[in-house]
Design an enzyme around this catalytic site. Structure first.
Site, PDB file in Angstrom:
ATOM      1  CB  SER A 164      -6.017   2.237  13.250  1.00 40.48           C
ATOM      2  OG  SER A 164      -6.800   3.377  13.558  1.00 40.48           O
TER       3      SER A 164
ATOM      4  N   GLY B 293       0.822  -1.213   0.000  1.00 37.57           N
ATOM      5  CA  GLY B 293       0.000   0.000   0.000  1.00 37.57           C
ATOM      6  C   GLY B 293       0.847   1.251   0.000  1.00 37.57           C
TER       7      GLY B 293
ATOM      8  CG  ASN C  99       0.554   1.252   4.827  1.00 40.51           C
ATOM      9  OD1 ASN C  99       0.163   1.859   5.828  1.00 40.51           O
ATOM     10  ND2 ASN C  99       0.330   1.689   3.590  1.00 40.51           N
TER      11      ASN C  99
ATOM     12  CE  LYS D  37      -5.972  -0.416   9.647  1.00 37.27           C
ATOM     13  NZ  LYS D  37      -4.772  -0.817   8.842  1.00 37.27           N
TER      14      LYS D  37
ATOM     15  CE1 TYR E  61      -9.333   1.450   8.760  1.00 38.38           C
ATOM     16  CE2 TYR E  61      -9.330   2.608  10.870  1.00 38.38           C
ATOM     17  CZ  TYR E  61      -8.686   2.252   9.699  1.00 38.38           C
ATOM     18  OH  TYR E  61      -7.403   2.681   9.471  1.00 38.38           O
TER      19      TYR E  61
ATOM     20  CB  VAL F 177      -3.298  -7.406   0.363  1.00 36.88           C
ATOM     21  CG1 VAL F 177      -2.067  -6.653  -0.092  1.00 36.88           C
ATOM     22  CG2 VAL F 177      -4.361  -6.465   0.902  1.00 36.88           C
TER      23      VAL F 177
END
Lengths: 250, 84
Positions: free
Chosen positions: A145, A15, A93, A162, A158, A67
């Site tokens: 994150s 990324g 990443n 993470k 999200y 990915v």
């Protein structure tokens, strides 16, 4: 990896056509290290690699693929093997962002977040392990994150992806430590990237107010910590999730 | 040393077998059939095969590599000539 005098270390940064990943790749390239950039599609990553090579003079290669697709990740690693035979560093990443209240996230959106951020990270690390075993003082850094540790309304899915990255980091550190492979993660706070561009001015000001150091992070703030974790300076650090968040978790 | 002997040498070395272990014993090896060939040794074995023959083995093939015979088949797949 912080000085041009360091031994050249081959590092793959997933990324890395823009944002945090590109800042990491630039930091490594400026220090003279060979870097393999990665993007989902060929055109943008090839262009980014050519530009970074021209800018830094470092040996820059490019691989591409989704990915979330194991076969694509395997093909990427075969290309790295063909180019370098080994990896000294890996930065996991590649990721996407999506937000919405619980009950308002579509099934495909939830699935895609997990497929890229969690499953993709797992594919990447798993397929890279044998290249890392051939590396010199190999080191892996995954990008988690603050949402994975602190959470926030609208960020549940999200954040869950993470948090999975943080779990992967700790388990991999224990498993790969005996092989001499260090595995750490960074947990950025609010970083000024395209992912954050969806915030309006009021929302951005709110993020800044919540951050004791009084500003959004720049991608380079994250890159410098990743560079440290990849380097020999962090040779006894593994299994850590390092906040790069200006204190927003406090 | 032909490719089959190179593969046997990798197995002997990685699995800590006696250097003079008979070829027939090596050729009959199966995953977990001996204490030395556990999951950790398996990854070392895969890496050693990759290094010896300069190939990269896919994860599916790593999981399928359950015997010396399967390793021979895998090398054939990668264009390494092990027969004859």
């Amino acid at each position: 990896m912080s000085s041009p005098q360091a031994e050249p270390r081959v590092t793959l940064v997933t990324g890395s056509t823009r944002g945090i990943g590109h800042a990491i790749a630039r930091t490594l390239a400026r220090a003279g290290h060979p870097v393999v950039l990665h993007g989902r599609t060929e055109g943008p990553v090839a262009a980014a690699a050519a530009a970074l090579a021209a800018e830094t003079g470092a040996k820059i290669a490019a691989v591409h693929g989704d990915v979330a697709d194991l076969a694509a990740v395997a093909a990427m690693m075969r290309e790295v093997h063909r180019l370098h035979r080994r990896l000294d560093g890996l930065v996991v990443n590649a990721g996407i962002h999506d937000a919405g209240p619980l009950g308002m996230m579509s099934g495909p959106a939830v699935a895609r977040l997990f497929q890229v951020n969690a499953v993709g990270a797992t594919h990447t690390l798993q397929e890279a392990v044998r290249l890392l075993r051939r590396g010199v003082a190999p080191s892996v850094v995954l990008v988690s994150s603050v949402m994975g540790t602190k959470g926030s309304p609208g960020q549940a899915v999200y954040g869950a992806t993470k948090a999975a990255v943080a779990g992967l980091t700790r388990a991999a550190a224990k498993e790969l430590g005996p092989a001499g492979i260090r595995v750490n993660a960074v947990a950025p706070g609010f970083v000024r990237t395209a992912m954050l561009a969806s915030l309006d001015d009021a929302a951005a000001r709110e993020r800044v107010r919540a951050t004791p150091l009084g500003r959004l992070a720049e991608p380079e703030d994250v890159a410098s910590v990743v560079s440290f974790l990849l380097s020999d300076s962090a040779r006894f650090v593994t299994g850590q999730v390092i906040g790069v968040d200006g204190g927003v978790v406090l | 040393m032909d490719d089959l002997d190179r593969l046997r040498a990798v197995f002997r070395s990685t699995l800590d077998l006696a250097p003079d272990a008979p070829d027939a014993d090596v050729d009959g090896l199966e995953y977990r059939a001996i204490p030395q060939w556990d999951s950790l040794a398996h990854m070392s074995l895969v890496a050693a095969i990759e290094d010896e023959f300069d190939i990269m083995i896919d994860t599916d093939d790593v999981l399928d590599l359950s015997s010396f015979a399967k390793a021979v088949t895998l090398l054939d797949k990668h264009g390494v000539v092990t027969a004859g």
